[in-house]
Motif scaffolding. Structure first.
Motif, short mmCIF file in Angstrom:
data_model
loop_
_atom_site.label_atom_id
_atom_site.label_comp_id
_atom_site.label_asym_id
_atom_site.label_seq_id
_atom_site.Cartn_x
_atom_site.Cartn_y
_atom_site.Cartn_z
N ILE A 232 6.23 7.31 7.59
CA ILE A 232 6.65 8.20 6.50
C ILE A 232 8.00 7.77 5.94
CG2 ILE A 232 7.37 10.56 5.93
CD1 ILE A 232 5.32 11.55 7.95
N GLY A 233 8.97 7.51 6.82
CA GLY A 233 10.28 7.06 6.37
C GLY A 233 10.19 5.75 5.61
N ALA A 234 9.35 4.82 6.09
CA ALA A 234 9.20 3.53 5.43
C ALA A 234 8.58 3.68 4.05
CB ALA A 234 8.34 2.60 6.30
N VAL A 235 7.57 4.53 3.95
CA VAL A 235 6.91 4.75 2.65
C VAL A 235 7.89 5.35 1.65
CG1 VAL A 235 5.18 6.15 1.46
CG2 VAL A 235 4.57 4.92 3.54
N VAL A 236 8.68 6.33 2.10
CA VAL A 236 9.62 6.99 1.19
C VAL A 236 10.60 5.99 0.60
CG1 VAL A 236 11.54 8.63 1.06
CG2 VAL A 236 9.46 9.26 2.27
N PHE A 237 11.21 5.14 1.46
CA PHE A 237 12.18 4.20 0.89
C PHE A 237 11.48 3.11 0.09
CE2 PHE A 237 14.92 0.61 0.42
CZ PHE A 237 16.11 1.21 0.05
N SER A 238 10.29 2.69 0.50
CA SER A 238 9.58 1.65 -0.25
C SER A 238 9.31 2.12 -1.68
CB SER A 238 8.27 1.31 0.45
OG SER A 238 8.52 0.75 1.73
N ILE A 239 8.97 3.39 -1.84
CA ILE A 239 8.76 3.94 -3.18
C ILE A 239 10.07 3.95 -3.97
CG2 ILE A 239 8.13 6.03 -4.46
CD1 ILE A 239 6.15 6.66 -2.20
N ILE A 240 11.14 4.38 -3.29
CA ILE A 240 12.46 4.39 -3.94
C ILE A 240 12.85 2.97 -4.35
CG2 ILE A 240 14.93 4.79 -3.56
CD1 ILE A 240 14.15 7.09 -1.71
N GLY A 241 12.63 2.01 -3.45
CA GLY A 241 12.97 0.62 -3.74
C GLY A 241 12.14 0.06 -4.88
N TYR A 242 10.88 0.43 -4.94
CA TYR A 242 10.00 -0.02 -6.02
C TYR A 242 10.56 0.37 -7.38
CZ TYR A 242 5.97 -0.17 -9.15
OH TYR A 242 5.13 -0.40 -10.21
N PHE A 243 10.94 1.63 -7.53
CA PHE A 243 11.46 2.09 -8.81
C PHE A 243 12.87 1.55 -9.07
CE2 PHE A 243 8.14 5.32 -8.14
CZ PHE A 243 7.49 5.20 -9.36
N TYR A 244 13.60 1.22 -8.00
CA TYR A 244 14.91 0.61 -8.15
C TYR A 244 14.79 -0.76 -8.83
CZ TYR A 244 19.30 -1.69 -6.79
OH TYR A 244 20.50 -2.37 -6.78
N VAL A 245 13.83 -1.56 -8.35
CA VAL A 245 13.61 -2.88 -8.95
C VAL A 245 13.01 -2.72 -10.35
CG1 VAL A 245 12.43 -5.10 -8.69
CG2 VAL A 245 13.30 -3.91 -6.68
N LYS A 246 12.10 -1.77 -10.48
CA LYS A 246 11.44 -1.53 -11.77
C LYS A 246 12.45 -1.18 -12.84
CE LYS A 246 7.18 -1.05 -13.56
NZ LYS A 246 6.15 -2.10 -13.49
N SER A 247 13.49 -0.42 -12.45
CA SER A 247 14.52 -0.01 -13.42
C SER A 247 15.68 -1.00 -13.49
CB SER A 247 15.05 1.37 -13.05
OG SER A 247 15.69 1.35 -11.78
#
Length: 292
Positions: A232-247
């Protein structure tokens, strides 16, 4: 070698004091650990004394990493790491929060999954920022790398817990009380048929009741729960990281957990090394040889 070690220690001390908020957090936790260490010495709990000494060393890790790798940890990340160390070693082990506080272990494993994903993501970001190793990596790829890195760390930790329990007879994989089990081991026909035993109210060993109120599972469910909350913790940050790179690095949340390379004026190890240079060497630094 001695001079290099002295330079490194001086740089670590400077790094500790660089950010006021993280330095305050460090000093408060340091005082609490020292007070706990003294108390455990008086009580004669030498295993707890070991945990205190270990914690004092681990509190230096963020600063050592920053100096050694020449990176800048965000203050938020540094404070969370310091608090995580204190919560795991002093509160969890010495104050028995793992047993006394429901969900303490679960909370720490969730945070660990989040932080490990942040570290995995940061490694890719830092490597990708090096001009010699620049690749055009997609946001999805970087998120997957962060997730896989976090889960790998989680699995390796569970291997460590299992090894400690088997070799040193600890109980890092906490047991769970069950009231029903389902197993093919009790199938008299040996046809792989699952046999259910329900309504279990006690467990007896060698004819003596353990008074547990159910069946004692030896660590399997605890391991699976730890891996799940790590997931769960890994998924949460992976999603945050995805949008970080996307933006293109505009995410406010992710930026609080992603290290950056040291600025020239904040590379304290380099500054200490330059102090040790003789004046003539310092004057020649950066100039070509006369015969070139």
């Amino acid at each position: 070698m001695k001079k290099r070690w002295q330079q490194f220690k001086a740089a670590v001390k400077m790094e500790l004091r660089e950010h006021k908020s993280s330095f305050i957090a460090y000093k408060v936790l340091h005082v609490l650990v020292v007070a706990t260490l003294i108390r455990q010495c008086v009580l004669g709990h030498f295993e707890s004394v070991f945990f205190c000494v270990l914690t004092l060393l681990l509190l230096y890790v963020p600063s050592i990493v920053q100096v050694g790798l020449r990176i800048e940890l965000p203050t938020t990340l540094e404070i969370i790491i310091l608090c995580f160390i204190f919560a795991a070693e002093i509160l969890g082990e010495i104050s028995s929060f793992y047993v006394r506080v429901p969900g303490w272990d679960t909370m720490l494993h969730t945070v660990n999954g989040f932080l490990a994903a942040a570290i995995g993501f940061s490694l890719v970001v830092l490597l990708n920022s090096d001009e010699r190793l620049t690749f055009d990596l997609s946001p999805a790829f970087m998120a997957v790398v962060a997730f896989c890195f976090s889960m790998t760390i989680g699995v390796l930790w569970e291997f460590f817990e299992c090894g400690m329990d088997l070799v040193f007879h600890t109980d890092m994989q906490k047991d769970t009380i069950l009231h029903a089990i389902y197993t093919v081991a009790l199938d008299p026909t040996r046809t792989n048929t699952v046999v259910g035993v329900t309504g279990i109210t006690d467990t007896a060993v060698n004819g003596e009741s353990l008074g547990l109120g159910g069946y004692l599972d030896i660590g399997l469910l605890d391991t699976m729960k730890d891996l799940f909350v790590n997931f769960i913790g890994a998924v949460v940050f992976s999603i945050i990281g995805y949008f970080y790179v996307k933006s293109r690095g505009k995410g406010k949340v992710a930026s609080k957990f992603i290290p950056s390379r040291k600025e020239e004026g904040r590379d304290y190890l380099k500054a200490e090394q330059e102090k040790a240079l003789p004046p003539e060497a310092e004057g020649r630094e950066g100039r070509p040889d006369e015969g070139a």
